[in-house]
Scaffold this motif. Structure first.
Motif, short mmCIF file in Angstrom:
data_model
loop_
_atom_site.label_atom_id
_atom_site.label_comp_id
_atom_site.label_asym_id
_atom_site.label_seq_id
_atom_site.Cartn_x
_atom_site.Cartn_y
_atom_site.Cartn_z
N PRO A 131 0.84 -1.21 0.00
CA PRO A 131 0.00 0.00 0.00
C PRO A 131 0.87 1.25 0.00
O PRO A 131 1.91 1.30 0.66
N ALA A 132 0.45 2.25 -0.75
CA ALA A 132 1.26 3.47 -0.88
C ALA A 132 1.32 4.23 0.44
O ALA A 132 0.37 4.26 1.21
N ILE A 133 2.48 4.85 0.68
CA ILE A 133 2.64 5.73 1.83
C ILE A 133 1.88 7.03 1.56
O ILE A 133 1.92 7.56 0.44
N VAL A 134 1.19 7.55 2.55
CA VAL A 134 0.50 8.84 2.41
C VAL A 134 1.44 9.93 2.92
O VAL A 134 1.89 9.89 4.06
N MET A 135 1.75 10.88 2.05
CA MET A 135 2.69 11.93 2.42
C MET A 135 2.05 12.92 3.40
O MET A 135 0.84 13.19 3.33
N ASP A 185 8.72 3.33 0.79
CA ASP A 185 8.70 3.86 -0.58
C ASP A 185 8.11 5.27 -0.56
O ASP A 185 7.04 5.53 -1.10
N ARG A 186 8.84 6.18 0.08
CA ARG A 186 8.37 7.56 0.16
C ARG A 186 8.43 8.25 -1.20
O ARG A 186 7.72 9.23 -1.44
N LEU A 187 9.27 7.74 -2.08
CA LEU A 187 9.42 8.34 -3.40
C LEU A 187 8.10 8.34 -4.16
O LEU A 187 7.80 9.28 -4.90
N ASN A 188 7.31 7.29 -3.98
CA ASN A 188 6.01 7.18 -4.66
C ASN A 188 4.85 7.38 -3.70
O ASN A 188 3.75 6.86 -3.92
#
Length: 347
Positions: free
Chosen positions: A56-60, A87-90
């Motif tokens: 799951p994507a990281i929420v910035m 994966d902070r890049l995405n």
């Protein structure tokens, strides 16, 4: 791919629930959905487990959203590098801000150098928001065309492998022509236009074989490309498509390298791809994995970011464009004055 399918289906359903079945945005969502369904399978029941190994994507956090919108390279990179185990890049924005990546935000707000640095680190050039809009897709919209020349951003994304789905390409390039971007449309309609390529099978100049270049212009009268070599001399040649093979940039094979050091960007050009790859490998500890950050270093990084935010006195309500044609007030760039005889708005 599964997440993209669910995202596109949800976006299409929302528009239909609102009675919007004729707008440009609805058309784009339908095109994106058709392509994803073709790849996943239109008859997928929504329950059968399909292979999708992505986490799951990281929420910035909001301060990174704001930093991306204004092109704050230092703060964005510091946050990304503070914990390389994530994966902070995405990372994406919150759902109410349409799950946009940092690359999308930088692209939309015309921060070319930040885009380059993100792509060098490995940002996904084809990621889409919850409204199924990609970074390159947002550039081919009325509001972005109205703000100024999109060509440098388009060319950068193309060299890193950004793609259109088939029907989306036709629609976007048609819009480009309506806004007077005929040269850009001609380039992207060709197979290798805007792409980074490797020179192959050149019998009269075998010394060129293996070198890389960028196809800057398509010459339809001769079915050839005007290309610029990726060397310090940046020689310009005219080559046949038979002598070109697509070779997208990657973090390990980027052709040139932009370094961010002491608050400044420095571009490094090389005479060979091997030299570039060796330079990148040296910067990345010869390819070794970055060590995980400690709790102390993470705390220090967050504290530094908080102090910088306090200095800038940022507001607390970040916003991003809510559609490719209707930007929010927090994201629209200041219009530049156009010279007489420049591009005309379409009627």
């Amino acid at each position: 791919m599964v997440s993209s399918l669910l995202t596109c289906r949800a976006a299409k359903q929302r528009r239909e629930d609102d009675g919007d079945t004729s707008s440009e945005y609805y058309h784009d969502v339908c095109l994106a959905l058709a392509q994803v369904e073709k790849e996943v399978g239109e008859d997928w029941d929504g329950e059968t487990v399909l292979e999708d190994n992505r986490q799951p994507a990281i929420v910035m956090p909001d301060h990174i959203l704001k930093a991306a919108l204004r092109g704050d390279i230092k703060l964005v990179l510091r946050w990304i590098n503070a914990d390389r185990t994530e994966d902070r890049l995405n990372a994406i924005t919150r759902p109410e801000n349409f799950s946009a990546t940092i690359l999308f935000l930088a692209t939309r707000n015309n921060h070319l150098m930040l885009m380059t640095l993100l792509l060098q680190l490995g940002a996904d050039a084809d990621s889409r928001t919850s409204k199924c809009i990609s970074a390159i897709g947002i550039l081919f919209s009325d509001v972005t065309f109205e703000e100024g020349d999109v060509s440098p951003r388009v060319r950068l994304l193309m060299s890193w492998g950004a793609t259109f789905i088939h029907d989306e390409r036709k629609h976007r390039l048609s819009m480009a022509r309506e806004w007077g971007y005929h040269k850009l449309a001609d380039l992207l309609e060709s197979e290798l236009g805007g792409r980074r390529c490797e020179i192959v099978n050149h019998s009269s100049r075998p010394d060129l074989n293996g070198k890389t270049c960028v196809a800057d212009e398509y010459l339809p009268s001769s079915n050839q490309y005007k290309v610029t070599l990726e060397t310090k001399s940046k020689d310009v040649l005219v080559l046949s498509p038979d002598n070109l093979k697509r070779r997208d940039r990657t973090p390990q094979d980027c052709g040139y390298y932009v370094e961010f050091k002491n608050g400044r960007t420095i571009r490094h050009d090389f005479d060979s791809n091997e030299d570039c790859q060796a330079f990148v490998a040296a910067l990345n500890n010869n390819g070794e994995t970055q060590p995980a950050v400690t709790e102390e270093s993470e705390t220090a990084a967050e504290q530094a970011a908080a102090e910088l935010l306090a200095e800038l006195e940022l507001d607390d309500s970040p916003t991003v464009p809510d559609s490719p044609t209707v930007p929010s007030s927090g994201c629209k760039a200041k219009k530049s004055k156009k010279k007489k005889g420049g591009k005309k708005k379409r009627k």
